[in-house]
Write a protein that holds these residues in place. Structure first.
Motif, PDB file in Angstrom:
ATOM      1  N   LEU A   1     -43.457  19.401  30.510  1.00 49.47           N
ATOM      2  CA  LEU A   1     -44.838  19.118  30.116  1.00 49.47           C
ATOM      3  C   LEU A   1     -45.606  18.446  31.254  1.00 49.47           C
ATOM      4  N   VAL A   2     -44.912  17.643  32.056  1.00 53.04           N
ATOM      5  CA  VAL A   2     -45.549  16.942  33.176  1.00 53.04           C
ATOM      6  C   VAL A   2     -45.612  17.828  34.413  1.00 53.04           C
ATOM      7  N   LEU A   3     -44.534  18.538  34.699  1.00 54.48           N
ATOM      8  CA  LEU A   3     -44.427  19.296  35.951  1.00 54.48           C
ATOM      9  C   LEU A   3     -45.020  20.691  35.905  1.00 54.48           C
ATOM     10  N   GLY A   4     -45.013  21.319  34.734  1.00 57.70           N
ATOM     11  CA  GLY A   4     -45.409  22.722  34.671  1.00 57.70           C
ATOM     12  C   GLY A   4     -44.359  23.579  35.361  1.00 57.70           C
ATOM     13  N   SER A   5     -44.772  24.698  35.900  1.00 60.19           N
ATOM     14  CA  SER A   5     -43.821  25.645  36.498  1.00 60.19           C
ATOM     15  C   SER A   5     -43.811  25.659  38.016  1.00 60.19           C
ATOM     16  N   ASP A   6     -44.694  24.900  38.657  1.00 60.05           N
ATOM     17  CA  ASP A   6     -44.866  25.041  40.104  1.00 60.05           C
ATOM     18  C   ASP A   6     -44.196  23.965  40.958  1.00 60.05           C
ATOM     19  N   TYR A   7     -43.558  22.983  40.370  1.00 58.23           N
ATOM     20  CA  TYR A   7     -42.954  21.914  41.171  1.00 58.23           C
ATOM     21  C   TYR A   7     -41.808  22.490  41.998  1.00 58.23           C
ATOM     22  N   PRO A   8     -41.851  22.340  43.332  1.00 59.01           N
ATOM     23  CA  PRO A   8     -40.858  22.989  44.197  1.00 59.01           C
ATOM     24  C   PRO A   8     -39.452  22.404  44.085  1.00 59.01           C
ATOM     25  N   GLY A   9     -39.305  21.264  43.450  1.00 61.35           N
ATOM     26  CA  GLY A   9     -37.989  20.639  43.312  1.00 61.35           C
ATOM     27  C   GLY A   9     -37.429  20.748  41.912  1.00 61.35           C
ATOM     28  N   SER A  10     -37.862  21.763  41.165  1.00 61.63           N
ATOM     29  CA  SER A  10     -37.408  21.867  39.783  1.00 61.63           C
ATOM     30  C   SER A  10     -36.247  22.843  39.644  1.00 61.63           C
ATOM     31  N   PHE A  11     -35.427  22.568  38.634  1.00 58.11           N
ATOM     32  CA  PHE A  11     -34.315  23.436  38.278  1.00 58.11           C
ATOM     33  C   PHE A  11     -34.132  23.376  36.774  1.00 58.11           C
ATOM     34  N   VAL A  12     -33.425  24.352  36.211  1.00 63.46           N
ATOM     35  CA  VAL A  12     -33.147  24.341  34.779  1.00 63.46           C
ATOM     36  C   VAL A  12     -31.644  24.195  34.547  1.00 63.46           C
ATOM     37  N   THR A  13     -30.863  25.035  35.196  1.00 61.76           N
ATOM     38  CA  THR A  13     -29.408  25.012  35.003  1.00 61.76           C
ATOM     39  C   THR A  13     -28.717  24.398  36.215  1.00 61.76           C
ATOM     40  N   GLU A  14     -27.459  24.119  36.052  1.00 58.32           N
ATOM     41  CA  GLU A  14     -26.663  23.600  37.170  1.00 58.32           C
ATOM     42  C   GLU A  14     -26.613  24.627  38.301  1.00 58.32           C
ATOM     43  N   GLN A  15     -26.577  25.908  37.950  1.00 60.55           N
ATOM     44  CA  GLN A  15     -26.589  26.969  38.962  1.00 60.55           C
ATOM     45  C   GLN A  15     -27.907  26.940  39.740  1.00 60.55           C
ATOM     46  N   ASP A  16     -29.029  26.727  39.041  1.00 56.75           N
ATOM     47  CA  ASP A  16     -30.324  26.602  39.724  1.00 56.75           C
ATOM     48  C   ASP A  16     -30.319  25.418  40.686  1.00 56.75           C
ATOM     49  N   LEU A  17     -29.717  24.314  40.228  1.00 55.01           N
ATOM     50  CA  LEU A  17     -29.645  23.112  41.069  1.00 55.01           C
ATOM     51  C   LEU A  17     -28.861  23.398  42.345  1.00 55.01           C
ATOM     52  N   ASN A  18     -27.731  24.072  42.227  1.00 55.10           N
ATOM     53  CA  ASN A  18     -26.927  24.400  43.401  1.00 55.10           C
ATOM     54  C   ASN A  18     -27.697  25.292  44.371  1.00 55.10           C
TER      55      ASN A  18
ATOM     56  N   LEU B   1     -30.948  25.415  44.670  1.00 54.48           N
ATOM     57  CA  LEU B   1     -32.007  24.591  45.237  1.00 54.48           C
ATOM     58  C   LEU B   1     -31.471  23.710  46.363  1.00 54.48           C
ATOM     59  N   ILE B   2     -30.325  23.104  46.152  1.00 53.92           N
ATOM     60  CA  ILE B   2     -29.712  22.256  47.177  1.00 53.92           C
ATOM     61  C   ILE B   2     -29.363  23.091  48.414  1.00 53.92           C
TER      62      ILE B   2
ATOM     63  N   ALA C   1     -30.868  24.903  54.090  1.00 49.47           N
ATOM     64  CA  ALA C   1     -31.272  25.980  54.989  1.00 49.47           C
ATOM     65  C   ALA C   1     -32.688  25.787  55.542  1.00 49.47           C
ATOM     66  N   ASP C   2     -33.540  25.082  54.789  1.00 49.60           N
ATOM     67  CA  ASP C   2     -34.941  24.943  55.187  1.00 49.60           C
ATOM     68  C   ASP C   2     -35.401  23.502  54.992  1.00 49.60           C
ATOM     69  N   PRO C   3     -35.207  22.657  56.004  1.00 49.27           N
ATOM     70  CA  PRO C   3     -35.580  21.244  55.883  1.00 49.27           C
ATOM     71  C   PRO C   3     -37.061  21.006  55.571  1.00 49.27           C
ATOM     72  N   ALA C   4     -37.928  21.973  55.849  1.00 43.33           N
ATOM     73  CA  ALA C   4     -39.353  21.801  55.542  1.00 43.33           C
ATOM     74  C   ALA C   4     -39.585  21.691  54.036  1.00 43.33           C
ATOM     75  N   ARG C   5     -38.680  22.232  53.238  1.00 37.31           N
ATOM     76  CA  ARG C   5     -38.818  22.130  51.782  1.00 37.31           C
ATOM     77  C   ARG C   5     -38.710  20.682  51.319  1.00 37.31           C
ATOM     78  N   TRP C   6     -37.967  19.856  52.059  1.00 38.26           N
ATOM     79  CA  TRP C   6     -37.862  18.434  51.697  1.00 38.26           C
ATOM     80  C   TRP C   6     -39.248  17.802  51.696  1.00 38.26           C
ATOM     81  N   THR C   7     -40.023  18.120  52.730  1.00 36.70           N
ATOM     82  CA  THR C   7     -41.374  17.568  52.848  1.00 36.70           C
ATOM     83  C   THR C   7     -42.254  18.060  51.710  1.00 36.70           C
ATOM     84  N   SER C   8     -42.151  19.324  51.378  1.00 39.27           N
ATOM     85  CA  SER C   8     -42.936  19.900  50.283  1.00 39.27           C
ATOM     86  C   SER C   8     -42.615  19.202  48.961  1.00 39.27           C
TER      87      SER C   8
END
Length: 133
Positions: A67-84, A86-87, A92-99
């Motif tokens: 409800l707070v984040l919506g669908s566009d937050y670049p650091g979001s995940f739903v499942t443990e597989q999504d989290l892996n 994302l990590i 692979a892309d350190p610029a994503r940390w800044t985003s």
């Protein structure tokens, strides 16, 4: 530093800054939505505090968090597989940390108590202006 944490606990406003001091000890924070997994319970307020710290925060984007984040937050995940995934993408892309860091701070800033208070003042001012006595 433990000394900073003890100093914050001793001050009248200590609780407000304690979590930030703790979060700043980490390179990455992960916030799970209740009840998955059952042993990790975090509120939206904890998520916002984590984001406000400026530490990149990965958030399980379900329930109240969605409800707070919506669908566009670049650091979001739903499942443990999504989290892996994302990590791995962060590795692979350190610029994503800044985003993730910037977007988290932007979201957290919308929960600033002054801004929320001003929103209510404006709303009540509009209601008062529209009220015929």
């Amino acid at each position: 530093e433990p000394a900073n944490i003890h100093r914050l606990l001793a001050s009248p406003e200590g609780g407000a800054f304690l979590w930030t001091e703790i979060y700043l000890q980490y390179d990455l924070l992960i916030v799970y939505t209740k009840p998955w997994p059952k042993d990790r319970i975090n509120s939206v307020q904890r998520m916002v505090n984590a984001m406000r710290s400026g530490v990149p925060t990965l958030v399980q984007n379900t329930g109240a968090h969605h409800l707070v984040l919506g669908s566009d937050y670049p650091g979001s995940f739903v499942t443990e597989q999504d989290l892996n995934k994302l990590i791995n993408s962060l590795r692979a892309d350190p610029a994503r940390w800044t985003s993730i860091r910037r977007e988290g701070i932007r979201i957290a800033s919308s929960f600033d108590p002054f801004l929320i208070g001003q929103m209510y003042v404006n709303m009540f001012s509009e209601i008062a202006a529209d009220t015929v006595i």
